[in-house]
Write a protein that holds these residues in place. Structure first.
Motif, PDB file in Angstrom:
ATOM      1  N   ALA A 133      52.826   8.541   1.594  1.00 15.14           N
ATOM      2  CA  ALA A 133      52.829   7.133   1.184  1.00 15.14           C
ATOM      3  C   ALA A 133      51.505   6.782   0.523  1.00 15.14           C
ATOM      4  O   ALA A 133      50.435   6.945   1.121  1.00 15.14           O
ATOM      5  N   ILE A 134      51.582   6.301  -0.710  1.00 10.94           N
ATOM      6  CA  ILE A 134      50.402   5.922  -1.477  1.00 10.94           C
ATOM      7  C   ILE A 134      50.665   4.620  -2.222  1.00 10.94           C
ATOM      8  O   ILE A 134      51.811   4.190  -2.362  1.00 10.94           O
TER       9      ILE A 134
ATOM     10  N   LYS B 264      51.913   0.850   3.522  1.00  9.05           N
ATOM     11  CA  LYS B 264      51.816   2.296   3.781  1.00  9.05           C
ATOM     12  C   LYS B 264      51.978   2.577   5.268  1.00  9.05           C
ATOM     13  O   LYS B 264      52.666   3.532   5.667  1.00  9.05           O
ATOM     14  N   ASN B 265      51.324   1.758   6.098  1.00  9.95           N
ATOM     15  CA  ASN B 265      51.478   1.914   7.544  1.00  9.95           C
ATOM     16  C   ASN B 265      52.941   1.782   7.951  1.00  9.95           C
ATOM     17  O   ASN B 265      53.458   2.579   8.755  1.00  9.95           O
ATOM     18  N   GLN B 266      53.608   0.776   7.391  1.00  8.26           N
ATOM     19  CA  GLN B 266      54.995   0.512   7.760  1.00  8.26           C
ATOM     20  C   GLN B 266      55.904   1.669   7.370  1.00  8.26           C
ATOM     21  O   GLN B 266      56.866   1.993   8.088  1.00  8.26           O
ATOM     22  N   ALA B 267      55.589   2.304   6.255  1.00 12.26           N
ATOM     23  CA  ALA B 267      56.383   3.471   5.834  1.00 12.26           C
ATOM     24  C   ALA B 267      56.317   4.564   6.887  1.00 12.26           C
ATOM     25  O   ALA B 267      57.317   5.242   7.166  1.00 12.26           O
TER      26      ALA B 267
ATOM     27  N   VAL C   9      52.985  11.588   5.793  1.00 11.83           N
ATOM     28  CA  VAL C   9      51.541  11.427   5.640  1.00 11.83           C
ATOM     29  C   VAL C   9      51.312  10.109   4.919  1.00 11.83           C
ATOM     30  O   VAL C   9      52.121   9.739   4.052  1.00 11.83           O
ATOM     31  N   ILE C  10      50.253   9.390   5.269  1.00 13.32           N
ATOM     32  CA  ILE C  10      49.936   8.167   4.527  1.00 13.32           C
ATOM     33  C   ILE C  10      48.472   8.168   4.118  1.00 13.32           C
ATOM     34  O   ILE C  10      47.622   8.757   4.774  1.00 13.32           O
TER      35      ILE C  10
END
Length: 352
Positions: A155-156, A195-198, A206-207
């Protein structure tokens, strides 16, 4: 002093004036009121924090007023691009050229049509994390998984600081096993909370995150859905070594070093690891009077000799990083060119 995210925000918001004598040449070289536009819309992020700390010290030294204005990258470039009088200057970080390299609309090349000014400070917190119960214990595990044909979702926020580490992962995967870079895939999101939520929703393995924003989740027990673990910190060893020994929260400087090169290595080439220091610097209108730029350079050299300014930066988890304009421009141009090589190489077919 042990830093927490709340402490960092409070310290950065503090506007305690630094004791300094106004720089004598300021009255003739610079306007009385200067607007410092920044490449962020947020007044709570690290760009605004860094700008506020430096602007306070610089204004005190020059005997002028400097107002920090969070307008975002596109509007910041427009504002500084149409004002050659020295009444508007811009502060941003590496995203200013990375977004251009990634082709993000509204992000011109700061080295073309603008003047890149002095560097000011580094935020060494750029990081990549996994859930605490993830099978990936290291970056080697991530690259091995990609080489084994496993899909690794990262996640980016595309087009800048968040993406450059993702690009480095794909480059390293390609070096290890040509074609495996296709197994490292982007989950394009927005803000850090997105990103955290993903990760929380199981949509990312990975985030991209930061020491400051994500350390609180690393403190959670493994059975907590929001618990995370640091895997990689992209900052250079030199930058981290200058940070406070106590670190941030429960993550000490020694802990951080275990997630950064040379302890944790993501290859950029056969002989060099990939590293990335998020550096903040000034950008000027290309028609601005060089004498005004020189006045700012000279004043910054003075204020960065002030231990109070340096300590205030360190207390907010920034690393003092003053380089005069000519040196800074050459350094940043080389940095840009190095990353451009990696970005462009991934557009070509992999050699089998």
């Amino acid at each position: 002093m042990k830093l927490t995210r709340r402490t960092i925000m409070a310290l950065a918001a503090c506007s305690t004036a630094l004791i300094a004598q106004p720089f004598a040449a300021s009255a003739q070289d610079l306007p009385r009121n200067v607007r410092m536009v920044i490449g962020s819309n947020s007044t709570g992020g690290d760009t605004y924090q860094a700008a506020s700390i430096v602007a306070d010290a610089l204004a005190e030294e020059l005997g002028i007023n400097i107002k920090v204005d969070a307008v975002g990258p596109s509007e910041a470039f427009k504002a500084v691009g149409r004002d050659s009088r020295g009444t508007t200057i811009m502060l941003h970080h590496d995203q200013s050229y990375l977004a251009n390299l990634y082709g993000v609309p509204g992000n011109p090349d700061p080295f073309e049509g603008y003047v890149v000014g002095p560097t000011l400070t580094i935020n060494p917190g750029n990081a990549y994390l996994v859930p605490k119960n993830s099978p990936y214990q290291s970056m080697d595990d991530v690259l091995q998984a990609a080489g084994d044909g496993e899909r690794v979702r990262v996640a980016i926020q595309p087009g800048g600081v968040s993406e450059i580490g993702f690009t480095a992962m794909r480059n390293a995967a390609r070096m290890a096993s040509p074609g495996s870079e296709e197994n490292i895939v982007a989950v394009n999101t927005g803000s850090q909370s997105d990103k955290n939520q993903a990760m929380f929703d199981g949509l990312a393995d990975v985030i991209n995150g930061s020491i400051q924003a994500n350390e609180q989740f690393a403190e959670l027990p493994e059975d907590d859905q929001k618990a995370m673990r640091f895997l990689w910190i992209t900052a250079t060893q030199e930058a981290l070594e200058q940070g406070p020994e106590a670190g941030v929260g429960n993550l000490t400087r020694e802990d951080m070093m275990q997630y950064a090169a040379p302890a944790t290595t993501v290859p950029m080439s056969e002989s060099e690891p990939f590293t990335f220091d998020k550096e903040f610097f000034l950008i000027y209108n290309q028609e601005m009077d060089p004498a005004q730029m020189e006045t700012i350079d000279t004043a910054l050299a003075t204020v960065f000799e002030n231990e109070e300014l340096n300590q205030r930066l360190l207390d907010a988890f920034f690393i003092p990083d003053y380089r005069p304009m000519e040196e800074a421009a050459a350094h940043l141009q080389q940095k840009r060119d190095d990353y451009a090589t990696v970005i462009e190489s991934l557009k070509a077919p992999a050699a089998q």
